[in-house]
Design an enzyme around this catalytic site. Structure first.
Site, PDB file in Angstrom:
ATOM      1  N   CYS A 177      -4.545   7.404  14.403  1.00 24.76           N
ATOM      2  CA  CYS A 177      -5.024   7.454  13.022  1.00 24.76           C
ATOM      3  C   CYS A 177      -6.405   8.091  12.932  1.00 24.76           C
ATOM      4  CB  CYS A 177      -5.044   6.052  12.417  1.00 24.76           C
ATOM      5  SG  CYS A 177      -6.150   4.911  13.261  1.00 24.76           S
ATOM      6  N   HIS A 227     -20.017  -3.987   7.744  1.00 21.92           N
ATOM      7  CA  HIS A 227     -18.662  -3.489   7.520  1.00 21.92           C
ATOM      8  C   HIS A 227     -18.186  -2.790   8.783  1.00 21.92           C
ATOM      9  CE1 HIS A 227     -15.252  -1.575   5.505  1.00 21.92           C
ATOM     10  NE2 HIS A 227     -15.634  -0.441   6.044  1.00 21.92           N
ATOM     11  N   HIS A 260     -10.975  -1.825   8.499  1.00 22.68           N
ATOM     12  CA  HIS A 260      -9.919  -2.614   7.861  1.00 22.68           C
ATOM     13  C   HIS A 260      -8.904  -3.036   8.921  1.00 22.68           C
ATOM     14  CE1 HIS A 260     -11.610  -0.571   4.323  1.00 22.68           C
ATOM     15  NE2 HIS A 260     -11.234  -1.655   3.672  1.00 22.68           N
ATOM     16  N   ASP A 316       0.482  -3.097  10.914  1.00 19.34           N
ATOM     17  CA  ASP A 316       1.447  -2.164  11.507  1.00 19.34           C
ATOM     18  C   ASP A 316       1.091  -1.867  12.968  1.00 19.34           C
ATOM     19  OD1 ASP A 316      -0.830  -0.660  11.230  1.00 19.34           O
ATOM     20  OD2 ASP A 316       0.048   0.857   9.926  1.00 19.34           O
ATOM     21  N   ARG A 319      -3.382  -4.060  13.524  1.00 19.31           N
ATOM     22  CA  ARG A 319      -4.155  -2.869  13.876  1.00 19.31           C
ATOM     23  C   ARG A 319      -5.527  -2.980  13.232  1.00 19.31           C
ATOM     24  NH1 ARG A 319      -4.526   2.314  11.066  1.00 19.31           N
ATOM     25  NH2 ARG A 319      -2.811   1.620   9.747  1.00 19.31           N
ATOM     26  N   CYS A 339      -8.606  -1.289  12.525  1.00 20.84           N
ATOM     27  CA  CYS A 339      -8.991   0.116  12.444  1.00 20.84           C
ATOM     28  C   CYS A 339     -10.499   0.147  12.180  1.00 20.84           C
ATOM     29  CB  CYS A 339      -8.198   0.735  11.297  1.00 20.84           C
ATOM     30  SG  CYS A 339      -8.465   2.473  11.075  1.00 20.84           S
TER      31      CYS A 339
END
Ligand SMILES: [Zn+2]
Length: 125
Positions: free
Chosen positions: A62, A99, A102, A106, A114, A116
């Site tokens: 990704c 932060h 997310h 999946d 996951r 990410c």
């Protein structure tokens, strides 16, 4: 633990400050840890809490570092994020609220998760 934002702004790169403090996102496939497979741990770039470890990293394709699990330290906490017209789960550092990215469901076994994560939110040790 609260972190002095003015100090952070001096210490972090502009992009790391933007991502961690203003919930930004680095461009995919640009982060230094996207294609990084050395053994070690990934810490919060702001407060140094241990967040992820190499053993849980996988290639999600990704464009961001992806992990199927956080470490046993449980320093990653979840928040509902309804921005940008989507319902997502934001992940932040438990200690300093930075932060990170997310989490999606999946990912691969055994967790199906996951995480990410933006490379600039992390510091590799
Ligand atoms: Zn932190």
């Amino acid at each position: 633990m609260s972190i002095d934002k003015a100090q952070l702004a001096q210490r972090l790169s502009r992009e790391a400050f933007y991502v961690t403090q203003e919930k930004g996102t680095e461009r995919p496939f640009t982060g230094e840890y996207n294609d990084h497979w050395e053994a070690g741990d990934y810490h919060c770039v702001c407060c140094d809490a241990r967040l992820f470890t190499q053993a849980h990293k996988f290639n999600a394709g990704c464009g961001w570092p992806s992990f199927f699990e956080q470490t046993d330290d449980s320093n990653v906490v979840f928040r509902e994020d309804n921005s940008h017209g989507m319902v997502r789960t934001e992940i932040v550092c438990k200690h300093c609220d930075a932060h990170l990215g997310h989490v999606f469901d999946d990912g691969p076994a055994p967790t199906g998760q996951r995480y990410c994560v933006n490379s600039v939110s992390l510091s590799f040790k």
